[in-house]
Write an enzyme that holds these catalytic residues in place. Sequence first.
Site, PDB file in Angstrom:
ATOM      1  N   GLN A  11     -10.123  10.752   0.766  1.00 23.21           N
ATOM      2  CA  GLN A  11     -10.777  10.786  -0.539  1.00 23.21           C
ATOM      3  C   GLN A  11     -12.214  11.295  -0.400  1.00 23.21           C
ATOM      4  O   GLN A  11     -12.639  12.187  -1.134  1.00 23.21           O
ATOM      5  CB  GLN A  11     -10.769   9.381  -1.148  1.00 23.21           C
TER       6      GLN A  11
ATOM      7  N   ARG B 165      -8.143  16.950  -3.086  1.00 18.86           N
ATOM      8  CA  ARG B 165      -7.391  16.152  -2.101  1.00 18.86           C
ATOM      9  C   ARG B 165      -6.408  17.065  -1.377  1.00 18.86           C
ATOM     10  O   ARG B 165      -6.238  16.995  -0.157  1.00 18.86           O
ATOM     11  CB  ARG B 165      -6.625  15.004  -2.794  1.00 18.86           C
TER      12      ARG B 165
ATOM     13  N   ASP C 131     -15.392   3.537  -9.227  1.00 18.83           N
ATOM     14  CA  ASP C 131     -13.996   3.255  -8.856  1.00 18.83           C
ATOM     15  C   ASP C 131     -13.591   1.985  -9.612  1.00 18.83           C
ATOM     16  O   ASP C 131     -14.445   1.292 -10.176  1.00 18.83           O
ATOM     17  CB  ASP C 131     -13.920   3.057  -7.326  1.00 18.83           C
TER      18      ASP C 131
ATOM     19  N   HIS D 174     -11.171   5.035   2.931  1.00 18.91           N
ATOM     20  CA  HIS D 174     -10.319   6.043   2.284  1.00 18.91           C
ATOM     21  C   HIS D 174     -10.901   7.414   2.640  1.00 18.91           C
ATOM     22  O   HIS D 174     -11.461   8.111   1.790  1.00 18.91           O
ATOM     23  CB  HIS D 174     -10.333   5.802   0.773  1.00 18.91           C
TER      24      HIS D 174
ATOM     25  N   CYS E 290     -12.510   8.474  -7.951  1.00 15.87           N
ATOM     26  CA  CYS E 290     -11.366   8.798  -7.089  1.00 15.87           C
ATOM     27  C   CYS E 290     -10.055   8.797  -7.864  1.00 15.87           C
ATOM     28  O   CYS E 290      -9.097   9.435  -7.450  1.00 15.87           O
ATOM     29  CB  CYS E 290     -11.297   7.820  -5.927  1.00 15.87           C
TER      30      CYS E 290
ATOM     31  N   ARG F   8      -0.679   4.562   4.309  1.00 15.59           N
ATOM     32  CA  ARG F   8      -1.482   3.823   3.327  1.00 15.59           C
ATOM     33  C   ARG F   8      -1.061   2.359   3.431  1.00 15.59           C
ATOM     34  O   ARG F   8       0.108   2.014   3.202  1.00 15.59           O
ATOM     35  CB  ARG F   8      -1.234   4.342   1.909  1.00 15.59           C
TER      36      ARG F   8
HETATM   37  N1   CP Z   1      -7.399   8.508  -5.320  1.00 14.06           N
HETATM   38  C1   CP Z   1      -6.218   8.148  -4.812  1.00 14.06           C
HETATM   39  O1   CP Z   1      -6.072   7.873  -3.610  1.00 14.06           O
HETATM   40  O2   CP Z   1      -5.195   8.117  -5.710  1.00 14.06           O
HETATM   41  P1   CP Z   1      -3.754   7.485  -5.474  1.00 14.06           P
HETATM   42  O3   CP Z   1      -3.935   6.011  -5.299  1.00 14.06           O
HETATM   43  O4   CP Z   1      -2.973   7.824  -6.716  1.00 14.06           O
HETATM   44  O5   CP Z   1      -3.164   8.100  -4.249  1.00 14.06           O
HETATM   45  N1  NVA Z   2     -10.439   1.152  -4.340  1.00 13.22           N
HETATM   46  C1  NVA Z   2      -9.163   1.617  -4.857  1.00 13.22           C
HETATM   47  C2  NVA Z   2      -8.974   3.065  -4.576  1.00 13.22           C
HETATM   48  C3  NVA Z   2      -7.720   3.670  -5.111  1.00 13.22           C
HETATM   49  C4  NVA Z   2      -7.547   5.111  -4.772  1.00 13.22           C
HETATM   50  C5  NVA Z   2      -8.058   0.787  -4.253  1.00 13.22           C
HETATM   51  O1  NVA Z   2      -8.100   0.502  -3.055  1.00 13.22           O
HETATM   52  O2  NVA Z   2      -7.138   0.408  -4.997  1.00 13.22           O
END
Ligand code: CP
Ligand code: NVA
Length: 306
Positions: free
Chosen positions: A132, A292, A224, A129, A264, A102
């Site tokens: 997701q 997930r 989101d 993502h 999400c 990530r």
């Molecule tokens: N939806 C999601 O990716 O959650 P986190 O940021 O908590 O991993």
């Molecule tokens: N768009 C958000 C998604 C988090 C799971 C971010 O990138 O922070």
Amino acid sequence: MKAQDFLTVRDMSQEEILATFDLALDMKADRMKYADALKGQSLAMIFEKPSLRTRTTFDIGIQQLGGYSLYLSPAEINLGKRESVYDVAKNLERMVQGIMIRTFAHQIVIDMAEFASIPIINGLTDYSHPCQAMADFLTIKEYKGDFKGRKLCYVGDGNNVAHSLMFTGARLGVDVTVACPPGYEPNLIAFQHAVEDAKATGARIEVVHDAAEGVKNADAVYTDVWASMGQEAEAAERRRIFLPYQVNEDLMARAKSDAIFMHCLPAHRGDEVTDGVIDAPNSVVFPEAENRLHAQKAIMYQLMKK
Ligand code: CP
Ligand code: NVA
């Protein structure tokens, strides 16, 4: 699955996505059946941003398949600063059998995949993502049964999550409308990729600026956060700009009467979604979060099994 890495949903064909869903549902139905599937294999999890769901579901997921995980925090790796992406890849490929990452720039996961001889899984970049979106469409399959002719409306920022939803909808024949403020549209290349992919399935991929128009006839309404991780400095300005795009009871009432609500998570209740919507009986945000786990177990199994 043919691809060695999972960097975007575009790495998978429609058949591969559907096979991943079938495997995920089988794993969900009988956890013990796969208890030794990745026995003795290790997954390094590199996090340059915070996480609840991604960390927990990859960590528990690999354990449920008989493997191990290793959490590497920003302080430990400091990717590209303490050590180059190339050197990190060349170290880890000798120590573990897969890497979930990530990070910020999508180019980092592309580079990691090029340099490392082991599977790389994108656990969120600024661009996409994919894990997701796989969990999201698995959830749509569970709640709606079929994909053909369905419509998902994503209301909010044209961000990483929006991109992955467009890519997956395009592959599966699900119409995806992104309703966003002018200036916050999805990345143009991502949009063009989705439109291109949608030619094979007939899905309609579109961007509108009117949320009420966007959710019309939607089977699923998705939102989101307005400011993603890394955009915290813009939060106040974005709150002002995105206010007309809040998913509240009035907006949900304009979608199909049996539409599900999706997010999400994490959610900023009172901003992009009201309590009345996220806590309503047709909200599937927690089943979505659980999925997930099942979707990623299927992805890890397909990429890492020997
Ligand atoms: N939806 C999601 O990716 O959650 P986190 O940021 O908590 O991993
Ligand atoms: N768009 C958000 C998604 C988090 C799971 C971010 O990138 O922070």
